[in-house]
Design a protein around this motif. Structure first.
Motif, PDB file in Angstrom:
ATOM      1  N   ALA A  58      15.150 115.592  22.406  1.00 20.03           N
ATOM      2  CA  ALA A  58      14.232 115.935  23.495  1.00 20.03           C
ATOM      3  C   ALA A  58      13.254 114.795  23.765  1.00 20.03           C
ATOM      4  O   ALA A  58      12.955 114.485  24.921  1.00 20.03           O
ATOM      5  N   ILE A  59      12.778 114.172  22.718  1.00 19.15           N
ATOM      6  CA  ILE A  59      11.841 113.049  22.882  1.00 19.15           C
ATOM      7  C   ILE A  59      12.535 111.890  23.587  1.00 19.15           C
ATOM      8  O   ILE A  59      11.996 111.300  24.519  1.00 19.15           O
ATOM      9  N   THR A  64       9.249 110.109  30.785  1.00 17.48           N
ATOM     10  CA  THR A  64       8.141 109.156  30.619  1.00 17.48           C
ATOM     11  C   THR A  64       8.079 108.564  29.215  1.00 17.48           C
ATOM     12  O   THR A  64       7.305 107.648  28.979  1.00 17.48           O
ATOM     13  N   GLY A  65       8.860 109.127  28.302  1.00 11.73           N
ATOM     14  CA  GLY A  65       8.779 108.686  26.909  1.00 11.73           C
ATOM     15  C   GLY A  65       7.723 109.456  26.136  1.00 11.73           C
ATOM     16  O   GLY A  65       7.547 109.246  24.944  1.00 11.73           O
ATOM     17  N   ASN A  66       7.004 110.346  26.837  1.00 16.45           N
ATOM     18  CA  ASN A  66       5.983 111.161  26.181  1.00 16.45           C
ATOM     19  C   ASN A  66       6.313 112.641  26.400  1.00 16.45           C
ATOM     20  O   ASN A  66       5.885 113.250  27.374  1.00 16.45           O
ATOM     21  N   TRP A  67       7.088 113.194  25.483  1.00 16.38           N
ATOM     22  CA  TRP A  67       7.544 114.577  25.571  1.00 16.38           C
ATOM     23  C   TRP A  67       6.380 115.559  25.627  1.00 16.38           C
ATOM     24  O   TRP A  67       6.439 116.576  26.299  1.00 16.38           O
ATOM     25  N   PHE A  68       5.284 115.243  24.949  1.00 18.17           N
ATOM     26  CA  PHE A  68       4.123 116.137  24.921  1.00 18.17           C
ATOM     27  C   PHE A  68       3.516 116.316  26.303  1.00 18.17           C
ATOM     28  O   PHE A  68       3.083 117.400  26.660  1.00 18.17           O
ATOM     29  N   LEU A  76       6.590 123.000  18.114  1.00 17.90           N
ATOM     30  CA  LEU A  76       6.961 123.019  16.703  1.00 17.90           C
ATOM     31  C   LEU A  76       7.955 121.888  16.492  1.00 17.90           C
ATOM     32  O   LEU A  76       8.973 121.833  17.178  1.00 17.90           O
ATOM     33  N   PRO A  77       7.688 120.971  15.556  1.00 18.20           N
ATOM     34  CA  PRO A  77       8.674 119.916  15.299  1.00 18.20           C
ATOM     35  C   PRO A  77       9.953 120.498  14.702  1.00 18.20           C
ATOM     36  O   PRO A  77       9.901 121.448  13.923  1.00 18.20           O
TER      37      PRO A  77
END
Length: 83
Positions: A58-59, A64-68, A76-77
């Motif tokens: 997913a990352i 954008t390279g920023n999954w968050f 949850l990792p």
């Protein structure tokens, strides 16, 4: 002996309180790898908190390279597998 709520229950209560107050918009929980799915299920069932499980795929697939920044839910990792 007085019963004490478990870690998942206490975490769910804290996150709900912080969301209600407006003190948190997103949350990352780091749980033991073997318990990630259990935490996801319990927080959803008991507190109506929908968490995405963060994975390497997913990352890497994020635009954008920023999954968050791209996801709207809590996180949850994923369980890491040993090589």
């Amino acid at each position: 002996m007085i019963p004490v709520p478990g870690k998942t229950i206490m975490t769910g209560l804290l996150i709900k309180e912080l969301l209600i107050r407006g003190d948190v918009a997103k949350c990352l929980i780091v749980a033991p790898g073997s318990l990630v799915e259990q935490w996801q299920d319990e927080l959803d069932q008991k507190f109506n908190l929908a968490f995405d499980i963060m994975t390497n795929d997913a990352i890497q697939a994020s635009r954008t390279g920023n999954w968050f920044l791209e996801t709207q839910s809590l996180h949850l990792p994923a369980r890491q597998t040993q090589p």
